[in-house]
Design an enzyme around this catalytic site. Sequence first.
Site, short mmCIF file in Angstrom:
data_model
loop_
_atom_site.label_atom_id
_atom_site.label_comp_id
_atom_site.label_asym_id
_atom_site.label_seq_id
_atom_site.Cartn_x
_atom_site.Cartn_y
_atom_site.Cartn_z
N HIS A 62 0.86 -1.18 0.00
CA HIS A 62 0.00 0.00 0.00
C HIS A 62 0.90 1.24 0.00
CE1 HIS A 62 0.82 -1.22 4.14
NE2 HIS A 62 0.79 0.07 4.46
N HIS A 300 -1.37 1.39 11.47
CA HIS A 300 -1.28 0.82 10.14
C HIS A 300 0.03 0.04 10.04
CE1 HIS A 300 1.48 4.04 8.78
NE2 HIS A 300 0.74 4.84 9.55
#
Length: 376
Positions: A62, A300
């Site tokens: 990502h 994250h």
Amino acid sequence: MLTLTNNDITLQQSASDKITAIKAIAKQLADKGLVAEQYVKGMLNREKQNSTFLGNGIAIPHGTTDTRDLVNKTGVAVQHFPEGVNWGDGNIAYVVIGIAAKSDEHLGILKQLTKVLSADDVEDKLKQATTKDDIIKLLNGDVQFEADFSPALIQLNFPASDMIQMSAVAGGLLKNSGNVENQFVAELVTKDATHLGNGLWLVSGEKGVKRSGMSILTTSETCEFNGFPVKALIAVAACNSSHGPFLNIISQLVFEQQQAKVFSSCVEQLLAIFTTSTPQNIVDSDNVGTFKINNAHGLHARPSAMLVAAVKKYKSVVKVANIDGDNKFVDAKSLMKVIGLGGRHGDSLQFIAEGPDAKEALAGIAEAIASGLSEG
């Protein structure tokens, strides 16, 4: 909740290395209109910072936080590599999940995915998948590896005065959690529960079960059934074999004449007894630390990796739970498990360390979190 469709899945892919795989999945995200074409630079930079390999054959490339303005819409693209892709350090990825997220919505996606993909058999099943439906069922959690048991499935000191009422309420807990339908509850109230001794009873059913799970109900009233006292009822819903570990723990309690643990314990202690990933000495341990997540975008992948790296410096066994999440303890040295906590900004993490350097480990964890886990 992430809902995958056939359009999100690409099968039978191959890549010579992870850079090639990342570029391919970035193109898929762009082709779906989720990101701008330049987003691939953020994905490659993110990979340089820390590997996005989670374990169990799964990688989640990502972008970086400074490329979020290139995200048009939160979503994912999934590619299946049956021959595997070398993700570095001896890690092989069979499923690569490209994530596009505008803010911290991706934490919910990660939480769902990592929870589903943390079971021991998932890697082989993903590797051997041959259809898009196979992948979707695994990633959506339709293939159940662990039976459900959570605080929502525990009711203590309910004012029940007979076994029928106990069975109805225990079945209702499973129904409210989405594990069973009305048919299961109706079956439960007509069945004779089995006395396990010392006031502990067990009842189970298979009709109308959508997901295997277990509920526990204790009563605050004087209650008897077939001439024996009723202090607690365990209800098991079974549609596969995932409830087996619960039955093994129950059998062990009966063998050791420890039935009283079920009806004399609080919710946290019951979770500790039946959830193998939860430290059973949580209540009595002195080596406990609770720290708040200060990172603007929560835990994250990058700060999670920094946290895991900090924990791995110590020999002690360290467990962590998100108090503001599902409050289930996991291995703090597993990146996939830590990301699966779904920790958001302001959530409190509770750590329990057991070992020769437990106190040092908690101090090091506190320092790492206070420093921002590489994000300042």
